[in-house]
Structure formats: structure tokens, C-alpha cells
Design a protein around this motif. Sequence first.
Motif, PDB file in Angstrom:
ATOM      1  N   GLY A 163      -1.157  -1.122  -3.713  1.00 30.73           N
ATOM      2  CA  GLY A 163       0.003  -1.348  -4.879  1.00 30.73           C
ATOM      3  C   GLY A 163      -0.034  -0.211  -5.727  1.00 30.73           C
ATOM      4  O   GLY A 163       0.328  -0.349  -7.028  1.00 30.73           O
ATOM      5  N   LEU A 164      -0.432   0.906  -5.347  1.00 30.71           N
ATOM      6  CA  LEU A 164      -0.286   2.317  -6.101  1.00 30.71           C
ATOM      7  C   LEU A 164       1.113   2.770  -6.344  1.00 30.71           C
ATOM      8  O   LEU A 164       1.479   3.292  -7.208  1.00 30.71           O
ATOM      9  CB  LEU A 164      -1.124   3.363  -5.502  1.00 30.71           C
ATOM     10  CG  LEU A 164      -2.540   2.978  -5.584  1.00 30.71           C
ATOM     11  CD1 LEU A 164      -3.335   4.171  -4.837  1.00 30.71           C
ATOM     12  CD2 LEU A 164      -3.324   2.896  -6.847  1.00 30.71           C
ATOM     13  N   ASP A 165       2.115   2.098  -5.530  1.00 29.81           N
ATOM     14  CA  ASP A 165       3.607   2.473  -6.045  1.00 29.81           C
ATOM     15  C   ASP A 165       4.071   2.016  -7.317  1.00 29.81           C
ATOM     16  O   ASP A 165       4.590   2.590  -7.993  1.00 29.81           O
ATOM     17  CB  ASP A 165       4.497   1.878  -4.755  1.00 29.81           C
ATOM     18  CG  ASP A 165       4.137   0.617  -4.420  1.00 29.81           C
ATOM     19  OD1 ASP A 165       3.268   0.124  -4.596  1.00 29.81           O
ATOM     20  OD2 ASP A 165       5.172  -0.180  -3.811  1.00 29.81           O
ATOM     21  N   ALA A 166       3.195   0.948  -7.777  1.00 31.01           N
ATOM     22  CA  ALA A 166       3.643   0.429  -8.920  1.00 31.01           C
ATOM     23  C   ALA A 166       2.756   0.648  -9.980  1.00 31.01           C
ATOM     24  O   ALA A 166       2.926   1.136 -11.074  1.00 31.01           O
ATOM     25  CB  ALA A 166       3.384  -1.122  -8.719  1.00 31.01           C
ATOM     26  N   ASP A 167       1.407   0.764  -9.103  1.00 32.49           N
ATOM     27  CA  ASP A 167      -0.061   0.935 -10.399  1.00 32.49           C
ATOM     28  C   ASP A 167      -0.379   2.355 -10.909  1.00 32.49           C
ATOM     29  O   ASP A 167      -0.719   2.702 -11.718  1.00 32.49           O
ATOM     30  CB  ASP A 167      -1.241   0.152  -9.883  1.00 32.49           C
ATOM     31  CG  ASP A 167      -1.232  -1.213  -9.975  1.00 32.49           C
ATOM     32  OD1 ASP A 167      -0.152  -1.581 -10.536  1.00 32.49           O
ATOM     33  OD2 ASP A 167      -1.960  -1.878  -9.516  1.00 32.49           O
TER      34      ASP A 167
END
Length: 168
Positions: free
Chosen positions: A105-109
Motif C-alpha cells: 500500500g505504499l502508493d498511498a502511504d
Amino acid sequence: MLDDAASRKAGTPEWWLLRLGKRLADDADRFDKLERYWRGDPPYPFGNVRMREAYRRLQRLARTNFGSLIAEAVLERMKLMGFRAGADADEDVDERAWEWWQANGLDADSGLVHRAAIVLSRAYVIVGERPYEADDEGDDEDASQPSPEPLVTVEDPRQVIHESHPTD
């Protein structure tokens, strides 16, 4: 309560807890001040009462949040678009890195990490190993397990502290 003797012996878990806990507590006021600047609520200047009131009136009229404007200008340019391991690297490596990025979820986080780094001057991610989940079909225990998948969590610098080893 921590045992006094154990807390004084360097290198014990209790010693580290007290040492790093104190540093984290000492940083709290600094983090609060930096966040106030970012939110557009900087502390009022010191001085006499009339000067502070004049500054408050000016601040209400101006309403310009330069702290946020500066931080957002930098953050706007910190968007990850993909991975390239190098000229000799296989494209599968780049694709795998992108899959791990998405799976965590690093695209968001990642924006949270970047914002903490810019606004609070410190940011953390913790990288571990995602627990392996065996198939329900009763796989043989001796069968080789797939390579571990990374588990990346974004952490708030107001809740995490570190100390680097002086020779590493």
C-alpha cells in the motif's frame, strides 16, 4: 516500575527503553512546534502584550500558511512512478519491486512518510518479513517455501525513535 539497578546497566533492554523513551519525549515539543507551523498556527512572538495582539490581528488578516505551501511544493515532486534497478538488471526485478510497493500500500502511504520527513524532519518505515501462509492442501513440510515477501509499515516519528550504531 523498572528496576533501578537494571535501568543503570548499559545495554540492557530497560536501559534502552529509558534512554530512547527520554529522547522520544524530548522531541515531542519540537514535533508539535513544526506541525503547528505546517498547519498555519505558528507560535506568537515574544514581547509585550500590545505587540502580541498586533501580531494576532495581522495574522488573522494575512491568513497565508507559508509552512504548508513550502512543504507541499516539495512533496508535489516526490511521487514515485516506478522502479529501475539499473542498466544490467532484469525487468522482472523492477516489476517485482513494483508488486511489493503495491502489496504494501505504499502508493498511498508513501505520501505519509514523505510528509513526515518534510514537516517533522524525520520519518520511519519498518521493513520486516510478511508471514508465510501455507496452502490449505496439506503441503509437505519439507517442500521448499517461496522466498519471503517484505512487509513495510509506515510509522509516525512521534511514536518511533532510533539510535544508530557509531561504527555502522
